[in-house]
Design a protein around this motif. Structure first.
Motif, mmCIF file in Angstrom:
data_model
loop_
_atom_site.group_PDB
_atom_site.id
_atom_site.type_symbol
_atom_site.label_atom_id
_atom_site.label_comp_id
_atom_site.label_asym_id
_atom_site.label_seq_id
_atom_site.Cartn_x
_atom_site.Cartn_y
_atom_site.Cartn_z
ATOM 1 N N HIS A 77 0.592 -1.103 0.028
ATOM 2 C CA HIS A 77 0.159 0.027 -0.061
ATOM 3 C C HIS A 77 0.989 1.299 -0.009
ATOM 4 O O HIS A 77 0.582 2.271 -0.819
ATOM 5 N N HIS A 111 1.178 4.299 -2.770
ATOM 6 C CA HIS A 111 0.974 5.927 -2.683
ATOM 7 C C HIS A 111 1.984 6.396 -3.218
ATOM 8 O O HIS A 111 1.546 7.676 -3.787
ATOM 9 N N ASP A 165 -6.355 7.144 -0.203
ATOM 10 C CA ASP A 165 -6.553 5.805 -0.593
ATOM 11 C C ASP A 165 -7.458 5.721 -1.872
ATOM 12 O O ASP A 165 -8.522 6.387 -1.991
HETATM 13 ZN ZN ZN Z 1 -3.142 4.929 2.649
#
Ligand code: ZN
Ligand code: KG4
Length: 319
Positions: free
Chosen positions: A110, A114, A302
């Motif tokens: 993750h 980003h 996100d």
């Molecule tokens: Zn995040």
């Protein structure tokens, strides 16, 4: 090559379709309003929301992209880090899809995603290694060195207590201005540029790239205690709190560049949507001749486009 990305590491249920690096659709459904009354994410509520929304969000992403399940070549999913229950829902869903469609599944970090969000634009910007990567969100405040691959992020600094976004959320709760705190504090702070309150800046050891936000948070709490809160006072606190955090963050990023002789900075995470932070870093980087990358605001928080994009490049062994 068509990739479906799935992201469920926290409170956003997200699905996106990428074709050869181009975003065809990017759908995000957030359970943020369900967490608002608690002032932070409740893991159990987040997981249940993912179960309810994953299928819907995915179908919407396919429809918006003008494709069906049969057109997919691969599935990319956020593998780590995140809330365990939330991650599990996305991984199970993606695994079932890949199995039933007979297409590859790629697990994506993750935090790397980003940072990769910077290179996910219609005319992809070239990735230049090495770079200092900073992921600043509600769950993370991490500084990395990336020397030659998104698979290889060396962590050099992290928060020892709250993440920066988390501190924004908690201070917003103290000020009673709602959740998530970041955008609200930024808005209040925009109204004032003078008479700052001198909140503490915690730099820790001279050579440390770590962060500690608890002292600043407590300072705000004591400042607010027994004080009458007008809109003007909330603005002054918001501005002063924001400046204190950004002083430390800017200093640590620049220090990392100097120490490791790196001139490229890649930013990611929800807090990077903050315009004051972007402006401050831009000024410093221009003065020092550093190259600064930050994603468009829609790709800071996100989302699954960053997951699909990085997944596609990983499968092609390009990053
Ligand atoms: Zn995040
Ligand atoms: O990346 P993200 O969507 O989710 C996590 O992985 O945490 O980041 C959410 C965090 C929240 O804590 C939110 O308050 C913060 O990012 N945030 C901001 C801004 N927009 C979102 N913080 C400061 N300024 C903003 N404009």
């Amino acid at each position: 090559m068509v990739t479906l990305g799935i992201e469920t590491s926290c409170d956003e249920t997200a699905a996106a379709v990428i074709r050869n690096g181009r975003i065809l659709s990017n759908i995000v459904s957030s359970s943020v309003s369900l967490h608002e009354k608690y002032g932070g994410v409740i893991p159990e509520i987040a997981s249940r929301f993912h179960i309810e929304y994953l299928s819907r969000v995915t179908k919407k992403a396919l429809k918006k992209a003008g494709i069906t399940f049969k057109d997919l070549d691969q599935v990319a999913v956020t593998e780590r880090p995140g809330l365990p229950g939330s991650l599990l829902t996305g991984k199970s869903f993606a695994k079932a899809l890949s199995y039933s469609l007979g297409i590859p599944l790629v697990g994506v970090d993750h935090l790397a995603a980003h940072l990769y969000a910077n290179f996910l634009v219609d005319s992809p910007r070239a990735i230049r290694y090495p770079f200092i990567g900073a992921v600043v969100s509600g769950g993370h405040t991490n500084i990395f060195i990336c020397r030659g691959s998104f698979k290889d992020l060396a962590l050099i600094g992290r928060t020892r207590d709250d993440a920066i976004g988390e501190a924004f959320d908690k201070v917003a709760k103290i000020l009673d201005i709602g959740y998530p705190g970041g955008p609200r504090i930024e808005k209040y702070a925009r109204r004032v540029k003078k008479s700052p309150i001198n909140f503490p800046r915690t730099y820790l050891d001279k050579d440390s790239f770590d962060f500690s936000l608890s002292g600043l948070k407590t300072a705000v709490l004591y400042y607010v205690k027994n004080r009458k809160m007008s809109r003007g006072e909330i603005s002054r606190i918001s501005w002063s709190f924001q400046e204190a955090i950004f002083d430390v963050l800017t200093e640590k990023i620049v220090r990392a560049c100097k120490k490791f002789s790196i001139k490229e900075i890649v930013l990611g995470g929800g807090v990077i949507a903050n315009m004051r932070l972007r402006a401050r870093l831009k000024v410093v980087c221009n003065a020092l001749g550093y190259k600064l990358f930050y994603p468009p605001p829609s790709l800071c928080a996100d989302n699954a486009a960053m997951v699909a994009g990085l997944g596609e490049r990983l499968l092609k062994k390009e990053v």
